[in-house]
Design a protein around this motif. Sequence first.
Motif, mmCIF file in Angstrom:
data_model
loop_
_atom_site.group_PDB
_atom_site.id
_atom_site.type_symbol
_atom_site.label_atom_id
_atom_site.label_comp_id
_atom_site.label_asym_id
_atom_site.label_seq_id
_atom_site.Cartn_x
_atom_site.Cartn_y
_atom_site.Cartn_z
ATOM 1 N N ASN A 1 0.800 -1.210 0.000
ATOM 2 C CA ASN A 1 0.000 0.000 0.000
ATOM 3 C C ASN A 1 0.839 1.269 0.000
ATOM 4 O O ASN A 1 0.358 2.307 -0.425
ATOM 5 C CB ASN A 1 -0.926 0.025 1.218
ATOM 6 N N TYR A 41 12.473 -7.795 1.633
ATOM 7 C CA TYR A 41 11.863 -6.975 0.585
ATOM 8 C C TYR A 41 12.190 -7.584 -0.765
ATOM 9 O O TYR A 41 13.201 -8.246 -0.952
ATOM 10 C CB TYR A 41 12.256 -5.499 0.682
ATOM 11 N N HIS A 42 11.296 -7.367 -1.692
ATOM 12 C CA HIS A 42 11.386 -7.927 -3.038
ATOM 13 C C HIS A 42 11.407 -6.759 -4.013
ATOM 14 O O HIS A 42 10.509 -5.925 -3.999
ATOM 15 C CB HIS A 42 10.183 -8.837 -3.314
ATOM 16 N N GLN A 49 10.220 -9.824 -10.588
ATOM 17 C CA GLN A 49 11.051 -9.820 -9.386
ATOM 18 C C GLN A 49 12.484 -10.184 -9.747
ATOM 19 O O GLN A 49 12.730 -11.230 -10.333
ATOM 20 C CB GLN A 49 10.490 -10.815 -8.377
ATOM 21 N N ASN A 52 15.696 -10.358 -3.947
ATOM 22 C CA ASN A 52 15.119 -10.519 -2.611
ATOM 23 C C ASN A 52 16.213 -10.158 -1.628
ATOM 24 O O ASN A 52 17.347 -10.592 -1.795
ATOM 25 C CB ASN A 52 14.704 -11.967 -2.347
ATOM 26 N N ASP A 105 9.445 -1.335 -8.483
ATOM 27 C CA ASP A 105 8.478 -1.588 -7.421
ATOM 28 C C ASP A 105 9.172 -2.385 -6.320
ATOM 29 O O ASP A 105 10.116 -3.128 -6.588
ATOM 30 C CB ASP A 105 7.278 -2.366 -7.973
ATOM 31 N N ASN A 107 8.189 -4.691 -2.717
ATOM 32 C CA ASN A 107 7.195 -5.288 -1.840
ATOM 33 C C ASN A 107 7.892 -5.910 -0.645
ATOM 34 O O ASN A 107 9.043 -6.331 -0.740
ATOM 35 C CB ASN A 107 6.389 -6.366 -2.577
ATOM 36 N N ASP A 109 7.527 -8.791 2.722
ATOM 37 C CA ASP A 109 6.771 -9.915 3.256
ATOM 38 C C ASP A 109 5.590 -9.340 4.040
ATOM 39 O O ASP A 109 5.739 -8.328 4.728
ATOM 40 C CB ASP A 109 7.629 -10.755 4.207
ATOM 41 N N PRO A 110 4.430 -9.993 3.969
ATOM 42 C CA PRO A 110 3.254 -9.442 4.661
ATOM 43 C C PRO A 110 3.402 -9.477 6.180
ATOM 44 O O PRO A 110 4.061 -10.358 6.738
ATOM 45 C CB PRO A 110 2.120 -10.354 4.200
#
Length: 184
Positions: A1, A41-42, A49, A52, A105, A107, A109-110
Motif C-alpha cells: 500500500n 523486501y522484493h 522480481q 530478494n 516496485d 514489496n 513480506d506481509p
Amino acid sequence: NYLVPKACDTDTSEHMSLMRVIPSGHGAGSQNCSEFCQKIYHLLVNGIQVFNQPVWRNDCGMNALYHQAGTWIYDRANWCPGDKTIIRNHDLTPYVIPGDSVTLDMNFDPYTNSVGGQNPNFIMAAQLINYGSANFTTDATVDDIIAPNIFFNYKRFNPVCSHPVIVIKNTGSDTLTSLDIHYG
C-alpha cells in the motif's frame, strides 16, 4: 500500500543502473516486528522480481559501542544501536535498457500488527542511480582497512599484527576473479 510502482526515464547515455536501498525496521508489535523479526523486501523491475533482500543485521553483538546496557546485543532489522544502517546496492544494469522507461516496485513480506497502541514500521530510503559505461575493465581499489587500524569503529578487531582484513572494490567492467596484495 505504501511502496507503489514508480516509472523512471533513462537517457541513451546511461548504460549502467544501480538501486540503492536503505531499509530499517522499528517498533515491536506482534511477533516483535518490525524491529526484531526478519522480513524480506522484493525488488521488481518492469513487474518482474529480480532481487530478494532480508532486512536484517546479524552482528549487533559486535557493535563498536559495547558495553551498552539493555538490548544492544540483539540482532535487528538492518540496524544496531549506535551503528549505521546497512546500505544495500542492487545492480539493475541487466534489466534496464538505455533510453527506455523502467518501472520499479518494492514489496515486503506481509505483516499485520495485532497489538493495540503500538505502531511498528519500516523506514525506507531508495535511489535509482544511472551512469555511463565503465572507464576501465579492471579498476580495483582498497575500499577500507579493518585490521590493522586504530579507527574507533574497528577497535574490536584490533590490535592485530597478522592476517589483515580489508575490503576491496572493483568498479571496472570485468568481474574481478583474483587479486595479489603485497603489504608490510
